[in-house]
Write a protein that holds these residues in place. Structure first.
Motif, PDB file in Angstrom:
ATOM      1  N   GLU A 290      71.636   8.426 -25.453  1.00 59.28           N
ATOM      2  CA  GLU A 290      72.277   7.916 -26.614  1.00 59.28           C
ATOM      3  C   GLU A 290      71.898   6.568 -27.165  1.00 59.28           C
ATOM      4  O   GLU A 290      71.259   5.733 -26.344  1.00 59.28           O
ATOM      5  N   LEU A 291      71.783   6.582 -28.507  1.00 59.70           N
ATOM      6  CA  LEU A 291      71.187   5.051 -28.902  1.00 59.70           C
ATOM      7  C   LEU A 291      71.932   4.708 -29.906  1.00 59.70           C
ATOM      8  O   LEU A 291      72.134   5.435 -31.092  1.00 59.70           O
ATOM      9  N   VAL A 292      72.298   3.481 -29.989  1.00 63.17           N
ATOM     10  CA  VAL A 292      73.142   2.776 -31.282  1.00 63.17           C
ATOM     11  C   VAL A 292      72.245   2.002 -32.004  1.00 63.17           C
ATOM     12  O   VAL A 292      71.550   1.052 -31.402  1.00 63.17           O
ATOM     13  N   LEU A 293      71.690   2.361 -33.180  1.00 64.17           N
ATOM     14  CA  LEU A 293      70.937   1.553 -34.123  1.00 64.17           C
ATOM     15  C   LEU A 293      71.763   0.345 -34.674  1.00 64.17           C
ATOM     16  O   LEU A 293      72.851   1.062 -35.389  1.00 64.17           O
TER      17      LEU A 293
ATOM     18  N   VAL B 134      79.668  -1.271 -28.054  1.00 68.84           N
ATOM     19  CA  VAL B 134      78.495  -1.130 -27.354  1.00 68.84           C
ATOM     20  C   VAL B 134      78.210  -1.167 -26.010  1.00 68.84           C
ATOM     21  O   VAL B 134      77.181  -1.491 -25.329  1.00 68.84           O
ATOM     22  N   LEU B 135      79.482  -1.462 -25.327  1.00 74.39           N
ATOM     23  CA  LEU B 135      79.558  -1.632 -23.690  1.00 74.39           C
ATOM     24  C   LEU B 135      78.757  -0.715 -22.979  1.00 74.39           C
ATOM     25  O   LEU B 135      79.200   0.678 -23.415  1.00 74.39           O
ATOM     26  N   ASN B 136      77.761  -0.830 -22.319  1.00 70.26           N
ATOM     27  CA  ASN B 136      76.996   0.016 -21.666  1.00 70.26           C
ATOM     28  C   ASN B 136      75.962   1.204 -22.418  1.00 70.26           C
ATOM     29  O   ASN B 136      75.734   2.173 -22.000  1.00 70.26           O
ATOM     30  N   LYS B 137      76.008   1.039 -23.544  1.00 70.27           N
ATOM     31  CA  LYS B 137      75.084   1.564 -24.552  1.00 70.27           C
ATOM     32  C   LYS B 137      73.705   0.946 -24.553  1.00 70.27           C
ATOM     33  O   LYS B 137      73.474  -0.284 -24.435  1.00 70.27           O
TER      34      LYS B 137
ATOM     35  N   ASN C  17      67.310 -13.901 -33.236  1.00 75.89           N
ATOM     36  CA  ASN C  17      67.993 -14.475 -31.914  1.00 75.89           C
ATOM     37  C   ASN C  17      69.361 -14.454 -31.858  1.00 75.89           C
ATOM     38  O   ASN C  17      70.229 -14.487 -30.648  1.00 75.89           O
ATOM     39  N   PHE C  18      70.025 -14.982 -33.088  1.00 72.45           N
ATOM     40  CA  PHE C  18      71.432 -15.177 -33.184  1.00 72.45           C
ATOM     41  C   PHE C  18      72.149 -13.822 -32.789  1.00 72.45           C
ATOM     42  O   PHE C  18      73.075 -13.511 -32.039  1.00 72.45           O
ATOM     43  N   VAL C  19      71.522 -12.584 -33.518  1.00 71.69           N
ATOM     44  CA  VAL C  19      72.211 -11.516 -33.347  1.00 71.69           C
ATOM     45  C   VAL C  19      71.987 -10.851 -32.131  1.00 71.69           C
ATOM     46  O   VAL C  19      72.747 -10.266 -31.499  1.00 71.69           O
ATOM     47  N   LYS C  20      70.983 -11.110 -31.270  1.00 66.89           N
ATOM     48  CA  LYS C  20      70.662 -10.734 -29.922  1.00 66.89           C
ATOM     49  C   LYS C  20      71.579 -11.238 -29.153  1.00 66.89           C
ATOM     50  O   LYS C  20      72.028 -10.545 -28.204  1.00 66.89           O
ATOM     51  N   GLU C  21      71.700 -12.617 -29.160  1.00 65.97           N
ATOM     52  CA  GLU C  21      72.753 -13.126 -28.367  1.00 65.97           C
ATOM     53  C   GLU C  21      74.242 -12.691 -28.677  1.00 65.97           C
ATOM     54  O   GLU C  21      75.101 -12.427 -27.651  1.00 65.97           O
ATOM     55  N   ARG C  22      74.594 -12.457 -29.831  1.00 65.77           N
ATOM     56  CA  ARG C  22      76.039 -11.785 -30.005  1.00 65.77           C
ATOM     57  C   ARG C  22      76.023 -10.589 -29.367  1.00 65.77           C
ATOM     58  O   ARG C  22      77.216 -10.345 -29.066  1.00 65.77           O
ATOM     59  N   ILE C  23      75.108  -9.613 -29.590  1.00 65.25           N
ATOM     60  CA  ILE C  23      75.081  -8.364 -29.235  1.00 65.25           C
ATOM     61  C   ILE C  23      75.231  -8.137 -27.668  1.00 65.25           C
ATOM     62  O   ILE C  23      75.960  -7.799 -27.021  1.00 65.25           O
ATOM     63  N   ALA C  24      74.582  -9.052 -27.053  1.00 66.06           N
ATOM     64  CA  ALA C  24      74.459  -9.242 -25.604  1.00 66.06           C
ATOM     65  C   ALA C  24      75.881  -9.674 -24.815  1.00 66.06           C
ATOM     66  O   ALA C  24      76.085  -9.293 -24.011  1.00 66.06           O
ATOM     67  N   GLN C  25      76.596 -10.522 -25.736  1.00 63.05           N
ATOM     68  CA  GLN C  25      78.041 -10.731 -25.409  1.00 63.05           C
ATOM     69  C   GLN C  25      78.920  -9.515 -25.126  1.00 63.05           C
ATOM     70  O   GLN C  25      79.885  -9.411 -24.356  1.00 63.05           O
ATOM     71  N   ALA C  26      78.567  -8.326 -25.766  1.00 63.77           N
ATOM     72  CA  ALA C  26      79.322  -7.186 -25.722  1.00 63.77           C
ATOM     73  C   ALA C  26      78.853  -6.360 -24.462  1.00 63.77           C
ATOM     74  O   ALA C  26      79.163  -5.014 -24.293  1.00 63.77           O
TER      75      ALA C  26
ATOM     76  N   PRO D 266      75.855  -4.388 -23.605  1.00 64.52           N
ATOM     77  CA  PRO D 266      75.202  -3.219 -23.657  1.00 64.52           C
ATOM     78  C   PRO D 266      74.395  -3.100 -22.596  1.00 64.52           C
ATOM     79  O   PRO D 266      74.176  -3.875 -21.866  1.00 64.52           O
ATOM     80  N   SER D 267      74.018  -1.799 -22.082  1.00 68.14           N
ATOM     81  CA  SER D 267      73.066  -1.772 -20.992  1.00 68.14           C
ATOM     82  C   SER D 267      71.706  -2.296 -21.158  1.00 68.14           C
ATOM     83  O   SER D 267      71.084  -2.408 -20.532  1.00 68.14           O
TER      84      SER D 267
END
Ligand code: IMP
Ligand code: MG
Length: 187
Positions: free
Chosen positions: A44-47, A100-103, A119-128, A130-131
């Motif tokens: 499974e992949l979240v774009l 996106v937890l564990n995705k 960079n900003f977006v990557k950090e924001r998504i990392a907080q959620a 994902p695997s």
């Protein structure tokens, strides 16, 4: 439609030079989609597309990814107060709308320049949490990178030029053009 009408208002067509034609873009997108399909086969992949610029690339890429369970989401960030003297403050105007937890997350960018937005977006998504987070960009301009952020998949490295078309805009116009043009002046 006359050539003139294709271009953003206040600009004339001889300021724009065709740089990458439609078939070359399509070849690059096909190849990226093939790589992603191999990498995430059976998973499974979240774009996560970054609005508005990535919408055309997202739509072509997503349709060519095969044998992957694809979920599509978008984020929008912008630099407010950006000027000659300041890089501005990056704010989120549309956040993720899914968990996106564990995705597996693949951030879909159309172009990386300074890398601040990514960079900003990557950090924001990392907080959620994902695997896994990877980044795909159609175009890369590595010359003015201000933060050391890299894409895992790059369609094509281009010259340090301001480009429009295929989702990329000049004052919000030009996104619907199927080719990439660069701006002759000012640049
Ligand atoms: P960065 O934060 O400087 O890497 O740039 C982020 C955003 O600026 C990109 O996602 C684009 O939306 C926009 N951008 C950067 N270079 C260009 C360009 O050459 N043409 C149009 N938009 C661009
Ligand atoms: Mg943009």
């Amino acid at each position: 439609m006359s050539e003139f009408l294709k271009f953003p208002s206040n600009f004339v067509s001889d300021q724009f030079v065709e740089y990458i034609d439609e078939s070359e873009i399509q070849t690059v997108v096909e190849s990226l989609a093939h790589t992603i399909s191999q990498k995430y086969k059976g998973q499974e992949l979240v774009l996560v597309g970054l609005l508005k610029g990535s919408m055309i690339f997202m739509s072509d890429l997503a349709r060519q990814i095969k044998n992957v369970k694809v979920y599509i989401d978008f984020m929008k960030v912008e630099a407010v107060g950006r000027s000659k003297e300041s890089n501005g403050t990056i704010v989120i105007s549309k956040d993720l709308s899914s968990d996106v937890l564990n995705k597996n997350v693949l951030i879909v960018e159309e172009i990386i320049d300074t890398g601040r937005a990514l960079n900003f977006v990557k950090e924001r998504i990392a907080q959620a949490e994902p695997s896994n987070i990877e980044v795909i960009t159609l175009f890369d301009k590595p010359y003015k990178r201000a933060v050391p952020v890299k894409a895992d998949y790059i369609g094509k490295q281009i010259e340090d030029q301001f480009v429009i078309g295929y989702g990329l805009d000049l004052d919000q116009y030009g996104r619907n053009m199927s080719e990439i043009y660069y701006l002759k002046y000012p640049n």
